[in-house]
Design an enzyme around this catalytic site. Structure first.
Site, PDB file in Angstrom:
ATOM      1  CG  HIS A 239      -2.037   0.964   1.125  1.00 18.66           C
ATOM      2  ND1 HIS A 239      -1.908   2.282   1.475  1.00 18.66           N
ATOM      3  CD2 HIS A 239      -3.288   0.796   0.652  1.00 18.66           C
ATOM      4  CE1 HIS A 239      -3.050   2.894   1.241  1.00 18.66           C
ATOM      5  NE2 HIS A 239      -3.904   2.026   0.739  1.00 18.66           N
TER       6      HIS A 239
ATOM      7  CG  ASP B 257      -8.591  -4.363  -2.607  1.00 15.89           C
ATOM      8  OD1 ASP B 257      -9.789  -4.231  -2.311  1.00 15.89           O
ATOM      9  OD2 ASP B 257      -7.919  -3.465  -3.139  1.00 15.89           O
TER      10      ASP B 257
HETATM   11  N1  ACO Z   1       4.212  -7.449  -4.793  1.00 15.12           N
HETATM   12  C1  ACO Z   1       5.552  -7.420  -4.968  1.00 15.12           C
HETATM   13  N2  ACO Z   1       6.297  -6.307  -4.821  1.00 15.12           N
HETATM   14  C2  ACO Z   1       5.660  -5.181  -4.498  1.00 15.12           C
HETATM   15  C3  ACO Z   1       4.278  -5.137  -4.298  1.00 15.12           C
HETATM   16  C4  ACO Z   1       3.536  -6.334  -4.447  1.00 15.12           C
HETATM   17  N3  ACO Z   1       2.207  -6.358  -4.280  1.00 15.12           N
HETATM   18  N4  ACO Z   1       3.911  -3.867  -3.992  1.00 15.12           N
HETATM   19  C5  ACO Z   1       5.031  -3.137  -3.998  1.00 15.12           C
HETATM   20  N5  ACO Z   1       6.097  -3.926  -4.304  1.00 15.12           N
HETATM   21  C6  ACO Z   1       7.501  -3.529  -4.365  1.00 15.12           C
HETATM   22  C7  ACO Z   1       7.812  -2.839  -5.675  1.00 15.12           C
HETATM   23  O1  ACO Z   1       8.188  -3.761  -6.664  1.00 15.12           O
HETATM   24  C8  ACO Z   1       8.920  -1.916  -5.258  1.00 15.12           C
HETATM   25  O2  ACO Z   1      10.089  -2.683  -5.151  1.00 15.12           O
HETATM   26  P1  ACO Z   1      11.561  -2.041  -5.423  1.00 15.12           P
HETATM   27  O3  ACO Z   1      11.657  -0.842  -4.521  1.00 15.12           O
HETATM   28  O4  ACO Z   1      12.497  -3.139  -5.066  1.00 15.12           O
HETATM   29  O5  ACO Z   1      11.569  -1.667  -6.871  1.00 15.12           O
HETATM   30  C9  ACO Z   1       8.507  -1.493  -3.844  1.00 15.12           C
HETATM   31  O6  ACO Z   1       7.715  -2.575  -3.335  1.00 15.12           O
HETATM   32  C10 ACO Z   1       7.725  -0.208  -3.797  1.00 15.12           C
HETATM   33  O7  ACO Z   1       6.697  -0.318  -4.754  1.00 15.12           O
HETATM   34  P2  ACO Z   1       5.925   0.940  -5.314  1.00 15.12           P
HETATM   35  O8  ACO Z   1       5.084   0.528  -6.472  1.00 15.12           O
HETATM   36  O9  ACO Z   1       6.861   2.090  -5.500  1.00 15.12           O
HETATM   37  O10 ACO Z   1       5.087   1.283  -4.061  1.00 15.12           O
HETATM   38  P3  ACO Z   1       3.769   2.040  -4.043  1.00 15.12           P
HETATM   39  O11 ACO Z   1       3.650   2.561  -2.689  1.00 15.12           O
HETATM   40  O12 ACO Z   1       3.657   2.999  -5.162  1.00 15.12           O
HETATM   41  O13 ACO Z   1       2.752   0.826  -4.334  1.00 15.12           O
HETATM   42  C11 ACO Z   1       0.760  -0.309  -4.695  1.00 15.12           C
HETATM   43  C12 ACO Z   1       1.498   0.736  -3.855  1.00 15.12           C
HETATM   44  C13 ACO Z   1       0.525   0.230  -6.093  1.00 15.12           C
HETATM   45  C14 ACO Z   1      -0.584  -0.552  -4.016  1.00 15.12           C
HETATM   46  C15 ACO Z   1       1.574  -1.628  -4.754  1.00 15.12           C
HETATM   47  O14 ACO Z   1       1.875  -2.095  -3.471  1.00 15.12           O
HETATM   48  C16 ACO Z   1       0.898  -2.717  -5.583  1.00 15.12           C
HETATM   49  O15 ACO Z   1       0.985  -2.707  -6.809  1.00 15.12           O
HETATM   50  N6  ACO Z   1       0.150  -3.657  -4.901  1.00 15.12           N
HETATM   51  C17 ACO Z   1      -0.592  -4.657  -5.625  1.00 15.12           C
HETATM   52  C18 ACO Z   1      -1.930  -4.114  -6.084  1.00 15.12           C
HETATM   53  C19 ACO Z   1      -2.882  -3.879  -4.940  1.00 15.12           C
HETATM   54  O16 ACO Z   1      -3.064  -4.727  -4.077  1.00 15.12           O
HETATM   55  N7  ACO Z   1      -3.537  -2.719  -4.953  1.00 15.12           N
HETATM   56  C20 ACO Z   1      -4.538  -2.352  -3.953  1.00 15.12           C
HETATM   57  C21 ACO Z   1      -4.031  -1.228  -3.085  1.00 15.12           C
HETATM   58  S1  ACO Z   1      -5.233  -0.859  -1.836  1.00 15.12           S
HETATM   59  C22 ACO Z   1      -6.408  -0.004  -2.666  1.00 15.12           C
HETATM   60  O17 ACO Z   1      -6.161   0.735  -3.580  1.00 15.12           O
HETATM   61  C23 ACO Z   1      -7.775  -0.218  -2.233  1.00 15.12           C
END
Ligand code: ACO
Length: 425
Positions: free
Chosen positions: A303, A360
């Site tokens: 998140h 979720d």
């Molecule tokens: N699985 C694996 N790795 C992940 C995940 C994940 N679900 N989420 C983040 N990471 C990693 C990224 O690859 C990144 O790694 P790095 O720094 O080594 O390159 C690091 O964690 C940071 O990721 P970002 O995308 O920069 O983090 P951000 O805070 O922007 O991401 C997000 C938030 C988009 C929700 C992300 O965690 C994700 O894609 N999750 C999966 C989708 C999801 O569950 N969305 C629902 C969110 S809750 C809602 O909106 C109701």
């Protein structure tokens, strides 16, 4: 004395004011930055940017706190009705009994949808995603309910219509997509029960309302009701800042919520768990999620703000267990979800990246248990999030510091070039 931050740029020193919120969070006020220094800030994804001040929702991502108008979401999930939560978010306070009765009457009186709108549903291809349909139908409401002259009346009517009709629109889309008869709202049913009845009642199999199912939907909607400046809410505020009508702004919010990185994650989680169940590839899914070269992510994990367990996910997980127990259901996906969570939370990658289950991760299993088809999951999220979008839109409308939303950029394209006629290229 008010705090300030010093910025040294070139041979000049600038003092920028620090703004403090009621929970102690601080921000550098850069509203005069460009005018005084010629600089702008660059913050892709706005991870360090506050777009507004707001008194609606407080969340602390490090401590796992979520409160609506000061009240912990845990308490609301335990004690409030969804309608009370809606009232709280939009009006800033819990309703008295008479206020709640008046609100219920208004919601009931506005729950029907113009019959001509049925024709739209009938002409969408059957394979259309319900989120695309919902976004279009909400936008279309403006054509059926034109603007009223009196601004206060216009706002109140639009808010009431949206809150009430969104349930009817969503249930209609499900019924029509299945080729079934539309079920109308009933005045004797409360908000959550009414929606379930419109979804599942049929002339040949009357729907028997179950208190545990109604309660699960109540909790699901309360947990989703607001989440401060997330992607869809920011879309509503940004689109709304052009002073577009509320139907259009909400339609934009629904479109943003559809994305699998945002609200669409509840559908994506079930698809991922199904894939793991069918192909028995949990280990491979974890390895792929950890591989930076692979775009695959564990859906329902991570998140932008929560760097600890999402408080909503905790409630949802508990709800999931108790609902399946009460309904005497087993869902193999729940076992896979729990195992996946256990493995991921022990894995160094997920620990180092602060990746925990978000709301979720378990919500799809709750929705499956109450009979909601997978492609309607995000629609259910949208109905729950509507009061938050409305509250945020109203707050921005009344904000004395309101401005048209218009970020800047740092241009990196070619500098001035000549047009070359086609034969000379
Ligand atoms: N699985 C694996 N790795 C992940 C995940 C994940 N679900 N989420 C983040 N990471 C990693 C990224 O690859 C990144 O790694 P790095 O720094 O080594 O390159 C690091 O964690 C940071 O990721 P970002 O995308 O920069 O983090 P951000 O805070 O922007 O991401 C997000 C938030 C988009 C929700 C992300 O965690 C994700 O894609 N999750 C999966 C989708 C999801 O569950 N969305 C629902 C969110 S809750 C809602 O909106 C109701």
């Amino acid at each position: 004395m008010a705090e300030t931050v010093k910025l040294i740029y070139g041979n000049k020193e600038y003092e920028l004011p620090v703004v403090e919120g009621s929970e102690g969070e601080k921000a550098i006020d850069i509203s005069q930055l460009r005018a005084t220094t010629g600089l702008i800030t660059l913050d892709p994804g706005y991870a360090n940017t506050g777009s507004c001040t707001s008194s609606i929702t407080f969340m602390d991502g490090e401590k796992g706190i979520l409160r609506y108008r000061g009240i912990p979401v845990e308490e609301l999930a335990e004690k409030a009705t969804f309608k009370e939560t809606v009232y709280l978010l939009i009006n800033g306070k819990l309703p008295h009994r008479e206020e709640l009765t008046r609100f219920s009457v208004l919601l009931n009186d506005n729950s029907l949808v113009h019959e001509d709108m049925r024709a739209f549903y009938e002409n969408f291809p059957r394979s259309s995603h319900p989120m695309g349909i919902l976004s279009s139908m909400v936008n279309a409401l403006r054509s059926f309910y034109p603007e009223l002259q009196n601004l206060d009346e216009e706002i109140n009517m639009t808010v009431t219509r949206l809150l009430s009709k969104i349930r009817t629109l969503a249930a209609m889309s499900y019924k029509i997509s299945r080729g079934h008869k539309v079920v109308y709202p009933r005045p004797d049913l409360a908000y959550c029960a009414n929606f379930l009845n419109m979804m599942f009642d049929s002339p040949v199999r009357p729907y028997a309302l179950d208190n545990d199912v109604v309660n699960a939907l109540r909790v699901f909607w309360i947990l989703h009701a607001d989440h401060e400046q997330n992607c869809s809410t920011s879309a509503v505020r940004l689109v709304g800042s052009a002073r577009v009508n509320l139907y259009a702004a909400i339609s934009a919010g629904i479109a943003a919520l559809w994305g699998p990185l945002h609200g669409g994650a509840n559908q994506a989680v079930i698809e991922m768990l199904n894939d793991i169940a069918q192909n028995k590839n949990m280990g491979q899914a974890i390895e792929r999620a950890k591989d930076r070269k692979d775009p695959f992510r564990l859906m329902g994990f991570g998140h932008r703000v929560y760097k600890t367990y999402d408080p909503r996910a905790r409630i949802m997980k508990k709800m999931c267990d108790s609902l399946l127990d009460k309904l005497d259901l087993t869902d193999p996906l729940l076992d896979i979800a729990k195992e996946l969570e256990m493995v991921a939370l022990k894995d160094d990658y997920f620990i180092e990246h602060n990746l925990y289950p978000n709301v979720d991760f378990y919500s799809g299993i709750v929705l499956r248990a109450i009979g909601i088809p997978t492609n309607m999951f995000t629609v259910l999220f949208a109905i729950g999030r509507l009061p938050g979008w409305i509250a945020q839109w109203k707050e921005s409308l009344d904000d004395p510091n309101w401005k048209l939303g218009r970020p800047r950029q740092i241009y990196t394209g070619p500098t001035q070039s000549k047009f070359i006629p086609i034969d000379d290229r």
